[in-house]
Each structure stands twice: as structure tokens, then as C-alpha cells.
Design an enzyme around this catalytic site. Structure first.
Site, PDB file in Angstrom:
ATOM      1  N   SER A  15       0.835  -1.205   0.000  1.00 33.21           N
ATOM      2  CA  SER A  15       0.000   0.000   0.000  1.00 33.21           C
ATOM      3  C   SER A  15       0.871   1.258   0.000  1.00 33.21           C
ATOM      4  CB  SER A  15      -0.874  -0.032   1.267  1.00 33.21           C
ATOM      5  OG  SER A  15      -1.617   1.151   1.408  1.00 33.21           O
ATOM      6  N   SER A 141       9.370  10.232   9.771  1.00 30.84           N
ATOM      7  CA  SER A 141       8.215  11.137   9.675  1.00 30.84           C
ATOM      8  C   SER A 141       8.608  12.509  10.199  1.00 30.84           C
ATOM      9  CB  SER A 141       7.062  10.577  10.508  1.00 30.84           C
ATOM     10  OG  SER A 141       6.065  11.555  10.692  1.00 30.84           O
ATOM     11  N   TYR A 154       3.711   7.310  18.231  1.00 31.57           N
ATOM     12  CA  TYR A 154       4.141   7.248  16.828  1.00 31.57           C
ATOM     13  C   TYR A 154       5.406   8.089  16.617  1.00 31.57           C
ATOM     14  CZ  TYR A 154       3.968   8.011  11.761  1.00 31.57           C
ATOM     15  OH  TYR A 154       4.277   8.088  10.432  1.00 31.57           O
ATOM     16  N   LYS A 158       9.227   6.787  15.584  1.00 38.16           N
ATOM     17  CA  LYS A 158       9.932   7.284  14.397  1.00 38.16           C
ATOM     18  C   LYS A 158      11.240   7.980  14.804  1.00 38.16           C
ATOM     19  CE  LYS A 158       7.234   6.233  10.892  1.00 38.16           C
ATOM     20  NZ  LYS A 158       7.617   5.121   9.991  1.00 38.16           N
ATOM     21  N   THR A 189      -2.450   8.621   1.599  1.00 39.77           N
ATOM     22  CA  THR A 189      -2.440   7.152   1.501  1.00 39.77           C
ATOM     23  C   THR A 189      -3.499   6.571   2.454  1.00 39.77           C
ATOM     24  OG1 THR A 189      -0.950   6.716   3.357  1.00 39.77           O
ATOM     25  CG2 THR A 189       0.097   7.214   1.236  1.00 39.77           C
TER      26      THR A 189
HETATM   27  N1  LIG Z   1       0.926   8.833   5.098  1.00 42.99           N
HETATM   28  C1  LIG Z   1       1.596   9.750   5.776  1.00 42.99           C
HETATM   29  O1  LIG Z   1       1.155  10.920   5.918  1.00 42.99           O
HETATM   30  C2  LIG Z   1       2.950   9.435   6.360  1.00 42.99           C
HETATM   31  C3  LIG Z   1       3.729  10.507   6.809  1.00 42.99           C
HETATM   32  C4  LIG Z   1       4.985  10.249   7.347  1.00 42.99           C
HETATM   33  C5  LIG Z   1       5.443   8.954   7.431  1.00 42.99           C
HETATM   34  N2  LIG Z   1       4.665   7.914   6.986  1.00 42.99           N
HETATM   35  C6  LIG Z   1       5.199   6.566   7.123  1.00 42.99           C
HETATM   36  O2  LIG Z   1       5.293   5.991   5.836  1.00 42.99           O
HETATM   37  C7  LIG Z   1       5.180   4.570   5.945  1.00 42.99           C
HETATM   38  C8  LIG Z   1       4.163   4.070   4.941  1.00 42.99           C
HETATM   39  O3  LIG Z   1       2.902   4.634   5.260  1.00 42.99           O
HETATM   40  P1  LIG Z   1       1.774   4.851   4.163  1.00 42.99           P
HETATM   41  O4  LIG Z   1       1.344   6.262   4.277  1.00 42.99           O
HETATM   42  O5  LIG Z   1       2.209   4.321   2.863  1.00 42.99           O
HETATM   43  O6  LIG Z   1       0.619   3.968   4.812  1.00 42.99           O
HETATM   44  P2  LIG Z   1      -0.224   2.723   4.235  1.00 42.99           P
HETATM   45  O7  LIG Z   1      -0.697   3.028   2.858  1.00 42.99           O
HETATM   46  O8  LIG Z   1      -1.222   2.411   5.283  1.00 42.99           O
HETATM   47  O9  LIG Z   1       0.861   1.555   4.140  1.00 42.99           O
HETATM   48  C9  LIG Z   1       1.389   0.954   5.281  1.00 42.99           C
HETATM   49  C10 LIG Z   1       2.090  -0.320   4.878  1.00 42.99           C
HETATM   50  O10 LIG Z   1       2.693  -0.919   6.027  1.00 42.99           O
HETATM   51  C11 LIG Z   1       2.317  -2.294   6.081  1.00 42.99           C
HETATM   52  N3  LIG Z   1       2.321  -2.744   7.474  1.00 42.99           N
HETATM   53  C12 LIG Z   1       1.681  -2.179   8.523  1.00 42.99           C
HETATM   54  N4  LIG Z   1       1.899  -2.881   9.631  1.00 42.99           N
HETATM   55  C13 LIG Z   1       2.697  -3.926   9.282  1.00 42.99           C
HETATM   56  C14 LIG Z   1       3.267  -5.012   9.991  1.00 42.99           C
HETATM   57  N5  LIG Z   1       3.030  -5.207  11.301  1.00 42.99           N
HETATM   58  N6  LIG Z   1       4.035  -5.897   9.321  1.00 42.99           N
HETATM   59  C15 LIG Z   1       4.259  -5.732   7.988  1.00 42.99           C
HETATM   60  N7  LIG Z   1       3.749  -4.731   7.266  1.00 42.99           N
HETATM   61  C16 LIG Z   1       2.968  -3.835   7.903  1.00 42.99           C
HETATM   62  C17 LIG Z   1       0.942  -2.332   5.417  1.00 42.99           C
HETATM   63  O11 LIG Z   1       0.658  -3.588   4.847  1.00 42.99           O
HETATM   64  P3  LIG Z   1      -0.256  -4.759   5.450  1.00 42.99           P
HETATM   65  O12 LIG Z   1      -1.482  -4.132   6.017  1.00 42.99           O
HETATM   66  O13 LIG Z   1      -0.478  -5.615   4.247  1.00 42.99           O
HETATM   67  O14 LIG Z   1       0.613  -5.409   6.465  1.00 42.99           O
HETATM   68  C18 LIG Z   1       1.152  -1.335   4.284  1.00 42.99           C
HETATM   69  O15 LIG Z   1       1.784  -1.975   3.197  1.00 42.99           O
HETATM   70  C19 LIG Z   1       4.813   4.275   7.406  1.00 42.99           C
HETATM   71  O16 LIG Z   1       5.958   3.882   8.103  1.00 42.99           O
HETATM   72  C20 LIG Z   1       4.318   5.622   7.920  1.00 42.99           C
HETATM   73  O17 LIG Z   1       4.519   5.749   9.287  1.00 42.99           O
HETATM   74  C21 LIG Z   1       3.432   8.129   6.449  1.00 42.99           C
END
Ligand SMILES: NC(=O)c1ccc[n+]([C@@H]2O[C@H](COP(=O)([O-])OP(=O)(O)OC[C@H]3O[C@@H](n4cnc5c(N)ncnc54)[C@H](OP(=O)(O)O)[C@@H]3O)[C@@H](O)[C@H]2O)c1
Length: 270
Positions: A15, A141, A154, A158, A189
Site C-alpha cells: 500500500s 516522519s 508514533y 519514528k 495514503t
Molecule cells: N501517510 C503519511 O502521511 C505518512 C507521513 C509520514 C510517514 N509515513 C510513514 O510511511 C510509511 C508508509 O505509510 P503509508 O502512508 O504508505 O501507509 P499505508 O498506505 O497504510 O501503508 C502501510 C504499509 O505498512 C504495512 N504494514 C503495517 N503494519 C505492518 C506489519 N506489522 N508488518 C508488515 N507490514 C505492515 C501495510 O501492509 P499490510 O497491512 O499488508 O501489512 C502497508 O503496506 C509508514 O511507516 C508511515 O509511518 C506516512
């Protein structure tokens, strides 16, 4: 596995940012090991990426401890060859006040965002070091730099990963292995679909960037390695403000991120 431009392990590739990063790496000719829990989504992505480079779907829950992560990744790289790139991207968010957050949730955040990447790095680093090359890129993050309202566990997890990466970069500075931390801001996302995060999304939507921009930044690091980078780039201003006055940064962040600010306060009016 057929000749490729290397092997990349991307966690969280079912994702969002991880999925876009896997796509960008595959288009560059790297074989990808796709890690997350949802097998069907990983298999669909592996089929999509096949015309560019081979992909291995690897269902794995990163919170299941170092031994599990180590043995599953070892099994995968026995098939693909050793990893040249590791992108630690898996993770979920939280949004809520500290006293309303269960202790279990704080532990889970630490397991997924900190101990999961630590285990994955331990699994690939010996081979990278022995070959004198490799790149570990950890998705952290902006919240770890700012401490916004509702992100306690969170932001702390991070921040732990970010500081850990800096120390690793120092420890292995002459090894040929590179380390990078990417700090995204708000990214559009499914991250915001969990728990109370939709409340945050409603008021911050207009500041969101697309996951493709983060993926491009990640892949760009392979050509121009940097220890730290923010996405979008102008968020580097946060470091400048913190260096001048941590108190000013704290006041700005508190004013911007308090729930009543998000419900129509300064800086977030519709
Ligand atoms: N979106 C934002 O605004 C934002 C901002 C700063 C940082 N981030 C960071 O960016 C990263 C990706 O986030 P995203 O925005 O792309 O969110 P997302 O679309 O919800 O994707 C999260 C991914 O992590 C996987 N995941 C979650 N828990 C897991 C576990 N226990 N074991 C293995 N895989 C796991 C999920 O897959 P499954 O459910 O298939 O396991 C999914 O593929 C995260 O670390 C998040 O903290 C996001």
C-alpha cells in the site's frame, strides 16, 4: 533469478508509499522483495511489476520478532540473491491523546516502526558489509522532528528509528554501506483510514502530497545519497527553526496541531 540491477527489499509494499517505492525501484530494473501482511495485495503487485524485473511477494508481520524477520528474509534472499537496497516503510499511524492510548498500542508502534526495521537491518547488513555496498533507507516522519498533538507513541517510535539510523551511519561510515532517513510530511495514503486518523485527514487534506513524490525521493537517494531528507523539501525549514529556537518551533507546532486548531483555528481555516 534473471539478471537485474540489484535486489531491493521494500517493507510496507502492499500500500501507499511502499507500493509506489516498489514500483519505482522495479522500473529502474531492481528485483523487489515485497514485504507486508496482505498476501493477495503483494501477489497482485508482483504480477504488475513482472514486466520490469522479478518480484517476490513475502507475507510477513514485522511485529513478530527478530528471529521470524531474520529467517523469512534469509529464505527470500536465498532465492533472489542478497539485498542491495532495504527500504523500511511498513507501519501504521495513531492519532489521539496519550492518556487515551492503550499501553499495548504504544508497544505495537515501537515493535513495527522501530524493532521491525532493526530486525530487517540486522538480517541484511552482514552481507552488505561483506560486499562493501548497499543502501538502507528508513521512512520516518516529520512528526519525529516536531512532536505534534496526538502522535506521542508514533513520533517517539519514528524518532527512535531516525536516531538509530544516524548512529548506524556513523558506525558503518567506512563500510561502503549507506544509510538514509526520509521524513515525509502528510502523504495521501490509506494510512489515514485507521482509528481516529480520518479526523486528522479532513482538516489537513489540502497540505497532503502524493506517495509518488516520496517514492521518487527514495529512489533519488540511490544516485545522490544523503543521510536525512524531508519530503517536501521545504520542510527542512523545521530544522532551521528548531536550531534557532526550539521554543518557537514548539509553539508553532502546538498552535497548528491542537485539535481545536484543526477544527478551525489558526493556519487551518478552510
Ligand atoms: N501517510 C503519511 O502521511 C505518512 C507521513 C509520514 C510517514 N509515513 C510513514 O510511511 C510509511 C508508509 O505509510 P503509508 O502512508 O504508505 O501507509 P499505508 O498506505 O497504510 O501503508 C502501510 C504499509 O505498512 C504495512 N504494514 C503495517 N503494519 C505492518 C506489519 N506489522 N508488518 C508488515 N507490514 C505492515 C501495510 O501492509 P499490510 O497491512 O499488508 O501489512 C502497508 O503496506 C509508514 O511507516 C508511515 O509511518 C506516512
Amino acid at each position: 533469478m534473471a539478471a537485474t540491477r540489484g535486489v531491493a527489499i521494500v517493507t510496507g509494499s502492499s500500500s501507499g508509499i511502499g507500493q509506489e517505492t516498489a514500483r519505482a525501484l522495479a522500473r529502474r530494473g531492481l528485483a523487489t522483495v515485497l514485504v507486508a501482511r496482505q498476501r493477495d495485495r503483494l501477489e497482485a503487485l508482483a504480477r504488475e511489476l513482472a514486466p520490469y524485473a522479478p518480484s517476490v511477494p513475502l507475507p510477513l508481520d514485522l511485529s513478530h520478532g527478530e528471529d521470524t524477520v531474520d529467517s523469512v528474509l534469509a529464505e527470500a534472499t536465498a532465492r533472489t540473491g542478497p539485498a542491495d537496497v532495504l527500504v523500511n516503510c511498513a507501519g501504521h499511524g495513531m492519532y489521539g491523546s496519550f492518556l487515551d492510548t492503550a499501553a499495548d498500542e504504544l508497544h505495537t508502534l515501537m515493535r513495527v516502526h522501530y524493532f521491525g526495521p532493526v530486525a530487517a537491518i540486522r538480517a541484511v547488513l552482514p552481507s552488505m558489509r561483506a560486499r562493501g555496498r548497499g543502501h538502507v533507507i528508513n521512512i520516518c516522519s516529520m512528526s519525529s522532528k516536531m512532536g505534534p498533538w496526538g502522535h506521542t507513541g508514533y513520533a517517539a517510535a519514528k524518532a527512535a528509528l531516525s536516531t538509530f539510523t544516524e548512529s548506524l551511519a556513523t558506525e558503518y561510515s567506512h563500510s561502503g554501506v549507506r544509510f538514509s532517513v526520509v521524513h515525509p510530511g502528510l502523504v495521501d495514503t490509506p494510512f489515514f483510514e485507521r482509528g481516529d486518523l480520518p479526523r486528522l485527514r479532513v482538516r489537513t487534506e489540502r497540505r497532503m502530497i502524493q506517495p509518488e513524490l516520496v517514492a521518487r525521493t527514495v529512489v533519488g537517494l540511490l544516485d545522490r545519497p544523503r543521510l536525512q531528507t524531508c519530503v517536501p523539501r521545504h520542510y527542512r525549514l523545521v530544522d532551521a527553526i528548531a536550531a534557532c529556537s526550539p521554543t518557537l518551533l514548539h509553539r508553532l507546532v502546538a498552535r497548528q496541531s491542537r485539535p481545536h486548531a484543526l477544527l478551525g483555528g489558526v493556519g487551518d481555516r478552510p
